[in-house]
Design an enzyme around this catalytic site. Structure first.
Site, PDB file in Angstrom:
ATOM      1  N   GLY A  46      36.755  81.355 -26.236  1.00 43.64           N
ATOM      2  CA  GLY A  46      36.519  80.109 -27.168  1.00 43.64           C
ATOM      3  C   GLY A  46      35.693  80.660 -28.351  1.00 43.64           C
ATOM      4  N   GLN A  51      30.823  79.493 -35.879  1.00 45.67           N
ATOM      5  CA  GLN A  51      30.510  80.761 -35.655  1.00 45.67           C
ATOM      6  C   GLN A  51      31.363  81.812 -36.425  1.00 45.67           C
ATOM      7  OE1 GLN A  51      31.871  80.168 -31.083  1.00 45.67           O
ATOM      8  NE2 GLN A  51      30.479  82.017 -31.081  1.00 45.67           N
ATOM      9  N   CYS A  91      27.842  84.687 -25.382  1.00 47.43           N
ATOM     10  CA  CYS A  91      28.532  83.811 -26.680  1.00 47.43           C
ATOM     11  C   CYS A  91      28.837  85.193 -27.448  1.00 47.43           C
ATOM     12  CB  CYS A  91      27.366  83.084 -27.185  1.00 47.43           C
ATOM     13  SG  CYS A  91      27.675  82.352 -28.703  1.00 47.43           S
ATOM     14  N   LEU A  92      29.786  84.928 -28.530  1.00 46.48           N
ATOM     15  CA  LEU A  92      30.143  85.986 -29.275  1.00 46.48           C
ATOM     16  C   LEU A  92      29.249  86.136 -30.559  1.00 46.48           C
ATOM     17  CD1 LEU A  92      34.233  85.308 -29.745  1.00 46.48           C
ATOM     18  CD2 LEU A  92      32.802  87.330 -28.514  1.00 46.48           C
ATOM     19  N   HIS A 133      30.299  74.581 -24.014  1.00 43.18           N
ATOM     20  CA  HIS A 133      29.836  75.561 -24.970  1.00 43.18           C
ATOM     21  C   HIS A 133      29.927  75.281 -26.362  1.00 43.18           C
ATOM     22  CE1 HIS A 133      28.387  79.919 -25.577  1.00 43.18           C
ATOM     23  NE2 HIS A 133      29.154  79.724 -26.457  1.00 43.18           N
ATOM     24  N   GLU A 134      31.492  74.920 -26.534  1.00 40.51           N
ATOM     25  CA  GLU A 134      31.897  74.804 -28.115  1.00 40.51           C
ATOM     26  C   GLU A 134      31.240  73.671 -28.606  1.00 40.51           C
ATOM     27  OE1 GLU A 134      32.579  77.492 -28.973  1.00 40.51           O
ATOM     28  OE2 GLU A 134      33.272  78.432 -27.168  1.00 40.51           O
ATOM     29  N   HIS A 137      27.898  74.276 -29.748  1.00 37.14           N
ATOM     30  CA  HIS A 137      28.039  74.949 -31.075  1.00 37.14           C
ATOM     31  C   HIS A 137      28.111  73.986 -32.287  1.00 37.14           C
ATOM     32  CE1 HIS A 137      27.685  79.295 -30.504  1.00 37.14           C
ATOM     33  NE2 HIS A 137      28.782  79.148 -29.597  1.00 37.14           N
TER      34      HIS A 137
HETATM   35 ZN    ZN Z   1      29.460  80.775 -28.270  1.00 37.13          ZN
END
Ligand code: ZN
Length: 168
Positions: A46, A51, A91-92, A133-134, A137
């Site tokens: 995701g 991000q 998380c990226l 999670h998204e 963000h």
């Molecule tokens: Zn993330």
């Protein structure tokens, strides 16, 4: 299509609530395509727009990593949730950090599609975790904000120390 540069902790854009998208234009369509490309390139499941440095309510997801089957949602919000489950999450934007996070087991989300249609989606398991999670963000939260006060503080401190280390 292009692979975009990821913003990582402690970048301020990750702490700001993103803007609602009132109308889908070519700009959002291109952004979504590039974000999907970026998600696959980084082997994520995701990715939220902030991000990649864009403060807009848009995220992409691909729980099963099947090309052509990824999902794109705008202005998403959870309208109902059920149960809780604690699992490891990464998380990226927070590289090399994995911690168990408590999330709802099942969620119902309302959002807009790239076609401008309002939809309601029910999700379980990994997809439910990705949605939460998204959406976090897009509201300016990271998963490390969900670890409980002390753990959260310690993790942030360790990450900041790491980020300050000189790199060659
Ligand atoms: Zn993330």
């Amino acid at each position: 299509m292009a692979v975009l540069k990821l913003t990582t902790f402690p970048d301020k854009i990750l702490k700001v609530k993103t803007r609602e998208v009132l109308r889908v234009t070519e700009e959002e369509r291109r952004l979504a395509k590039d974000m999907i490309e970026t998600m696959y390139a980084e082997r994520g499941v995701g990715l939220a727009a902030n991000q990649v440095g864009v403060s807009k309510q848009l995220f992409v997801a691909s729980a099963d990593q099947v090309r052509g089957k990824e999902m794109v949602f705008l202005n998403p919000r959870i309208i109902r949730k059920q149960g809780t489950v604690k699992e490891f999450e990464g998380c990226l934007s927070v590289p090399e950090c994995y911690e168990p996070v408590k999330r709802s087991k099942r969620v119902w989300m309302r959002a807009m599609t790239l076609e401008g249609k309002e939809v309601e989606v029910k999700a379980d398991g990994l997809l439910a975790r990705i949605f939460q999670h998204e959406i976090d963000h897009l509201n300016g939260f990271l998963f490390i904000d969900r670890l409980g006060l002390i753990k959260s503080r310690l993790t942030r401190r360790a990450l900041l120390k790491r980020a300050a280390r000189p790199r060659a």
